[in-house]
Write an enzyme that holds these catalytic residues in place. Sequence first.
Site, PDB file in Angstrom:
ATOM      1  N   LYS A 164       0.853  -1.193   0.000  1.00 31.92           N
ATOM      2  CA  LYS A 164       0.000   0.000   0.000  1.00 31.92           C
ATOM      3  C   LYS A 164       0.890   1.244   0.000  1.00 31.92           C
ATOM      4  CE  LYS A 164      -3.862   2.207   2.396  1.00 31.92           C
ATOM      5  NZ  LYS A 164      -4.916   2.020   3.411  1.00 31.92           N
ATOM      6  N   ASP A 217     -16.566   0.123  -0.598  1.00 27.52           N
ATOM      7  CA  ASP A 217     -15.272  -0.307  -1.136  1.00 27.52           C
ATOM      8  C   ASP A 217     -14.277  -0.640  -0.022  1.00 27.52           C
ATOM      9  OD1 ASP A 217     -15.627   2.686  -1.027  1.00 27.52           O
ATOM     10  OD2 ASP A 217     -13.458   2.626  -1.214  1.00 27.52           O
TER      11      ASP A 217
HETATM   12  P1  AMP Z   1     -10.037   5.093   0.914  1.00 23.40           P
HETATM   13  O1  AMP Z   1     -11.014   6.119   1.340  1.00 23.40           O
HETATM   14  O2  AMP Z   1      -8.672   5.234   1.505  1.00 23.40           O
HETATM   15  O3  AMP Z   1     -10.570   3.707   1.070  1.00 23.40           O
HETATM   16  O4  AMP Z   1      -9.781   5.328  -0.665  1.00 23.40           O
HETATM   17  C1  AMP Z   1     -10.804   5.437  -1.594  1.00 23.40           C
HETATM   18  C2  AMP Z   1     -10.232   5.284  -2.992  1.00 23.40           C
HETATM   19  O5  AMP Z   1      -9.261   6.294  -3.239  1.00 23.40           O
HETATM   20  C3  AMP Z   1      -9.560   3.964  -3.260  1.00 23.40           C
HETATM   21  O6  AMP Z   1      -9.832   3.601  -4.584  1.00 23.40           O
HETATM   22  C4  AMP Z   1      -8.103   4.285  -3.060  1.00 23.40           C
HETATM   23  O7  AMP Z   1      -7.264   3.423  -3.787  1.00 23.40           O
HETATM   24  C5  AMP Z   1      -8.028   5.691  -3.589  1.00 23.40           C
HETATM   25  N1  AMP Z   1      -6.937   6.480  -2.993  1.00 23.40           N
HETATM   26  C6  AMP Z   1      -6.864   6.961  -1.737  1.00 23.40           C
HETATM   27  N2  AMP Z   1      -5.722   7.646  -1.553  1.00 23.40           N
HETATM   28  C7  AMP Z   1      -5.053   7.590  -2.729  1.00 23.40           C
HETATM   29  C8  AMP Z   1      -3.804   8.112  -3.193  1.00 23.40           C
HETATM   30  N3  AMP Z   1      -3.011   8.839  -2.407  1.00 23.40           N
HETATM   31  N4  AMP Z   1      -3.454   7.849  -4.463  1.00 23.40           N
HETATM   32  C9  AMP Z   1      -4.227   7.136  -5.272  1.00 23.40           C
HETATM   33  N5  AMP Z   1      -5.410   6.629  -4.899  1.00 23.40           N
HETATM   34  C10 AMP Z   1      -5.820   6.852  -3.660  1.00 23.40           C
HETATM   35 MG    MG Z   2     -10.249   1.970   0.753  1.00 22.20          MG
END
Ligand code: AMP
Ligand code: MG
Length: 496
Positions: free
Chosen positions: A117, A263
Site C-alpha cells: 500500500k 469499497d
Molecule cells: P479510501 O477512502 O482510503 O478507502 O480510498 C478510496 C479510494 O481512493 C480507493 O480507490 C483508493 O485506492 C483511492 N486512494 C486513496 N488515496 C489515494 C492516493 N493517495 N493515491 C491514489 N489513490 C488513492
Molecule cells: Mg479503501
Amino acid sequence: MNQPTLNPLAQPLNLRWQSGFSALGSDFLTELRPTPLPSPHWVGTSADVAQLLGLPAQWAQSDEALQAFTGNQLLAGSQPLASVYSGHQFGVWAGQLGDGRAILLGETAAGYEIQLKGAGRTPYSRMGDGRAVLRSSIREFLCSEAMHGLGIPTSRALCITGSPASVRREEIETAAVVTRVAPSFVRFGHFEHFAANDLEPQLRALADYVIDRYHPECRSTEATGPWGGNAYAALLHSVSERTAHLMAQWQAVGFCHGVMNTDNMSILGLTLDYGPFQFLDAFVPGHICNHSDHHGRYAYNRQPNIAYWNLFCLAQALLPLIEEQDTALAALESYKTVFPSAFMGQMRKKLGLTQTRAEDEALVENLLQLLARNAVDYTIFWRRLSHAVANGQYEPVRDLFADRPAWDAWLLSYSELLALDNQALAGDLMLKSNPKYVLRNHLGEQAIRAAKAGDFSELATLQRLLERPFEEHPGHEAYADFPPDWASSISISCSS
Ligand code: AMP
Ligand code: MG
C-alpha cells in the site's frame, strides 16, 4: 525490530506463489509494477506475520526484503497488479475506484495475498498520487496487528518501510509503504463494479471465484435447503453472517472504523482499510472519529446499521445472479438476528457470564446507558471490572462514575446474575475478554511523532503491547492509562 542492519548473507525470501485473483484476467485488473522509492529504510516489522508467510528467520536483514517490500525490486515469481472496483462512499454512488495506491504482489502458495500500500500510481489512482504517508502507514500497521491481537478478523501487516521522498498532503510529509497480508482483498465494491456496468459474465466469474476459494460451503447448498441450491444467495448469507460477527466484535471492543464505504468492506468479513479509525476513549455512543464525516454517517453507534446498508448494496449487486429479489432479501435477513445475538455473546464474555438468561439484555443495555451518561472510559472500565470480579475490590470501578448510586444499583443486579453463574471463573474469563491495551489515538500519535524524528522504538514498544493486549506487561501501565488532555485535540481525517 528496528532498523535491522542489512546482512548480505541473509537467506533469500524464496516466497512461493500460486495464481489466484490474477487468473480472473484483464477485466478485473491491470498488471503493473510498483513505482520505486529512493533510499528506503525499515520502520517496523511483524515477526508473527513473517512466520505466517513462512519467511526465513532474519528475513528483515536482507536488502532483497527491504527493496521488495518498498516496491523497488520484484520478488521472483511475483506478477504485480492493481484491481478495479467501484463503491458507495458516504452513502452516494462513487462510480469506479480501484486499487489507486495498493499493488498486489500475488498470492503465496499458502493462500496469502501480499499487497504493497503506497507503492505508486495505478490506472485507478484518479487524482491521487499513489502514495501513503508515514503517519497513516504507522496507524494501519499498528491497528492491523492490534486487531489480530484482540482476536478480531483483519488484514495483517508484515512491515512498513519509509523513504525520504516527500508526499504532499495538508503539509509535506514523507512516503511509506505498508505490506498488507490477507487471504483476499476482494471488497463489496468489486461486485458493485461489475453489476453497475452490466457485466454479468464477469460478475458471475468473480462470485464463482470467491465462492470456490473462500466460501466453498455455498456450493454444497442442497436443493432442498434454505437457498434452494442458489450458491449466490448462500454467498450473500455467508457474508452477512461474517459481517454481523465482525460488527459485534467492533462494537464490543469500542472500535470505530471511520470510513465504512462499500469499497472498504471485505467479502471475508475482515476489518479492512485502516484510515481515520479510533478506539473509544470515553464511552460516547455517537462518537464520530473521522473529521471528514460531517454528518456522522459512520458514528460508533451507527456502524451495525451501516454494515447492513452496505450488505444491501452487495445484495443489489448480486441480484442478477441470485435472480429472485425475495431470495436476496431472505439471505440478508439473518443479519438482523445474528448481529444482536453475537453482540450479546461478546458482552456476556466481557461480563464473565457463561450462561444465557432473560435478564442479560437489560443488564447490558442499562450498563451502556450508565457508561454513556457518565462518559466513562470504555477500556479502563472493562479492565477494572475484570479485576474487581477477580479480587472482589469494586472501589476502582465505582470511582469511574459520577453517579455512584446508579452504579451501585447496576452492580447489585450484576452481582445477582454473577452469583447464578460460574463466579469463580468469571474474573479469569473477563481478563481474557477485556483488553488492557488498545491503540488509542494518542498512543499512535506518540509513536508517529517519534518515528517522524527517526526513532522507531516507540512504535516497536506499542506493537509489542498490542500484539498481546490481554497480558499485563508490567512497567507499561502508562499505555493503559486515561488519555491525556491533548488527545481530544488530535484530528484524524481521510487524509492519508
Ligand atoms: P479510501 O477512502 O482510503 O478507502 O480510498 C478510496 C479510494 O481512493 C480507493 O480507490 C483508493 O485506492 C483511492 N486512494 C486513496 N488515496 C489515494 C492516493 N493517495 N493515491 C491514489 N489513490 C488513492
Ligand atoms: Mg479503501
